[in-house]
Design a protein around this motif. Structure first.
Motif, short mmCIF file in Angstrom:
data_model
loop_
_atom_site.label_atom_id
_atom_site.label_comp_id
_atom_site.label_asym_id
_atom_site.label_seq_id
_atom_site.Cartn_x
_atom_site.Cartn_y
_atom_site.Cartn_z
N ARG A 151 0.82 -1.21 0.00
CA ARG A 151 0.00 0.00 0.00
C ARG A 151 0.86 1.27 0.00
O ARG A 151 0.44 2.31 -0.52
CB ARG A 151 -0.92 -0.01 1.22
N ASP A 203 2.39 1.55 -3.62
CA ASP A 203 1.40 2.00 -4.59
C ASP A 203 1.27 3.51 -4.62
O ASP A 203 0.70 4.07 -5.57
CB ASP A 203 0.03 1.38 -4.27
N LEU A 204 1.80 4.19 -3.61
CA LEU A 204 1.73 5.65 -3.57
C LEU A 204 2.85 6.30 -4.36
O LEU A 204 2.85 7.52 -4.56
CB LEU A 204 1.78 6.14 -2.12
N GLN A 219 1.90 4.58 -10.91
CA GLN A 219 0.53 5.04 -11.15
C GLN A 219 0.00 4.72 -12.54
O GLN A 219 -1.09 5.14 -12.89
CB GLN A 219 0.46 6.56 -10.92
N GLY A 229 -4.62 7.72 -10.48
CA GLY A 229 -3.27 8.06 -10.05
C GLY A 229 -2.62 9.14 -10.89
O GLY A 229 -2.14 10.15 -10.37
#
Length: 527
Positions: free
Chosen positions: A478, A481-482, A487, A500
């Motif tokens: 998680r 994914d940032l 993205q 994203g």
């Protein structure tokens, strides 16, 4: 030494940030190689595949036998860090010499009555100090795992640290030599990065073609020549140290034979033609046209090269035979999409460096007085910075489109599977919002805190570390994914997500707006 302390103090944030990130990367990944292959059988299989795969050999060099965790660490992380160290050396070498000459810093120092050779000696002294700090720091953070990771020994960590530090010294002093040939900092930086690319290519040919003698000709081949955690060839360090001293002597000779503010290679005469430039944006785009085309050609060639090597990697990944660093990158459900995303991330990091360099030229123009001349013509004070950002963003789009097209053309004939050409083009061009965020971060610093503009490289290194080493460091999914480079969705997937990229563009617009507002609230040349 007073001049050296002044230069060191002036660039302390840039130096500290790079050293912190490099040492964190080096010290935080050692243990992963002990845990990735818990049994000797798994490790032997991974070593055999790595030595047989051309793509991994091209990227990191030849993995030595028997392939202990320490050797795999020096092979993979050492290969990545060597490139980062070389880029750092180029940026610092230009900042200490040609950039300081362009913005008037060295003229101010020389006006105080110091020896005209003192600034050059001070710059080389600072490069040597940073190289020493890098070598000692690398040995320290890696040495904490002696006894806990197979193959990590005291002599090995010392040789590994010395190899990285000496690589930095060689590239840094070589950049100082190249800075004497040209009359502007951007050109000197381009020459330095070209030299790094040539050194990487020479090292790659040496390893892929099994011509070990070629590694002696490349600073990036120093790690393979010293062989830390394997042979620990200390006598090699003495030869390269002598080469660094020789380069410093050559830099001094060239410095004595050129005029202050000029380069030994004279610029071609400017043609006597009218230049229809009607705005700050038009001026900036005209000035950046040549460098953008050079970057586009280089990145397109790089994208084609990585794509051409993807066929074997994808096939091995389908069989579950790819391990180590590359295995963590291709751990997705579809090997084609995973390899396209991995290639796109590498290319996006290179293009992000282009976008950051473009925006940081605003600080150089500001300190050199060129921005003041533009503003004096009735242009709003935020317009030059906005023009820099727009040029960087537009140039990044052109470069990514060229790289995506080249990669798609090669993927269509070399990589099997579902729509490899579409995937390659989409993944590469889809990284444009990430490069825009990197440019916006540099614009934010240039507008609000220009003295700390060197910190603009922090987001790129952090995002690259998260994307490439996140799985190896067991960072939660998680959080990974940032990352800006995570993205882009698979265009072939049933549920493609574009939230994203939209968020990244929103962040880029907001950061740029804050930078433009900041430059309106301060004086030019102030921070």
């Amino acid at each position: 030494m007073t001049t050296a302390r002044l230069l060191l103090h002036r660039h302390r944030m840039m130096i500290g940030s790079w050293l912190l990130l490099l040492l964190t990367l080096l010290g935080g990944t050692v243990w992963a190689y002990q845990d990735t292959y818990p049994t000797a059988g798994q490790r032997d299989a991974a070593v055999e595949l790595a030595r047989a795969d051309t793509a991994t050999t091209l990227l990191y060099g030849e993995l030595p036998l028997p392939g202990t965790p320490a050797q795999m660490y020096a092979w993979e992380i050492g290969g990545i860090t060597t490139i980062l160290v070389s880029v750092f050396a180029v940026l610092l070498g230009v900042a200490l010499t040609r950039a300081a000459e362009d913005d008037g810093t060295l003229e101010l120092i020389r006006s105080c009555g110091v020896d005209r050779r003192n600034p050059l000696r001070a710059a080389i002294a600072v490069i040597a100090c940073v190289a020493t700090a890098l070598a000692v720091g690398t040995a320290a953070v890696t040495g904490t795992w002696v006894g806990d990771v197979d193959g990590i020994t005291g002599l090995g960590v010392a040789a590994f640290g010395a190899a990285l530090g000496l690589t930095f010294l060689l590239v840094g002093v070589l950049t100082v030599v190249l800075a004497q040939l040209t009359s502007t900092a951007p050109t000197a930086r381009l020459l330095g990065l070209t030299a790094v690319a040539a050194g990487f290519g020479l090292r790659a040919v040496a390893d892929v073609r099994d011509i070990g003698a070629l590694n002696w000709l490349s600073p990036l081949g120093l790690r393979a020549t010293v062989q830390p955690f394997t042979a620990n060839r200390w006598w090699v360090l003495g030869i390269y140290l002598a080469a660094a001293v020789t380069l410093a002597w050559v830099a001094g000779l060239l410095y004595e034979r050129r005029e202050y503010g000029a380069g030994l290679i004279t610029r071609s005469e400017i043609r006597d033609v009218r230049l229809p430039v009607r705005s700050a944006l038009g001026l900036r785009m005209r000035l950046a046209r040549r460098s953008t085309l050079i970057w586009a050609a280089g990145v397109a060639g790089l994208g084609a090269l990585f794509t051409a090597m993807g066929s074997g990697v994808v096939e091995q990944s389908r069989d579950g035979d790819v391990g180590g660093f590359l295995g963590t990158q291709l751990g997705g459900t579809d090997p084609v999409a995973a390899y396209c995303a991995y290639t796109a991330t590498l290319l996006a990091m290179v293009v992000s460096a282009y976008s950051i360099l473009q925006v940081l030229r605003h600080r150089e123009d500001e300190t050199a007085g060129r921005t003041a001349l533009i503003v004096a013509g009735g242009v709003r004070r935020w317009a030059p910075l906005l023009a820099q950002v727009a040029t960087a963003v537009a140039g990044s789009a052109v470069i990514l489109a060229a790289a995506g097209a080249a990669g798609a053309a090669i993927a269509s004939v070399t990589i099997g599977g579902d729509s490899p050409a579409v995937r390659m083009f989409t993944f590469v061009t889809g990284q444009w919002p990430a490069t825009a965020v990197m440019a916006a971060g540099a614009a934010l610093l240039a507008g609000i805190w220009p003295r700390a503009a060197g910190l603009a490289w922090l987001p790129l290194v952090a995002a690259g570390t998260l994307a490439l080493l996140g799985p190896l460091l067991n960072i939660p999914q998680r959080i990974r994914d940032l990352g800006p480079f995570q993205q882009v969705s698979d265009p072939v997937a049933a549920t493609a997500e574009w939230t994203g990229p939209a968020v990244l563009l929103l962040i880029a617009v907001t950061a740029t707006a804050c930078g433009l507002a900041g430059i309106n609230r301060r004086d030019l040349l102030a921070g």
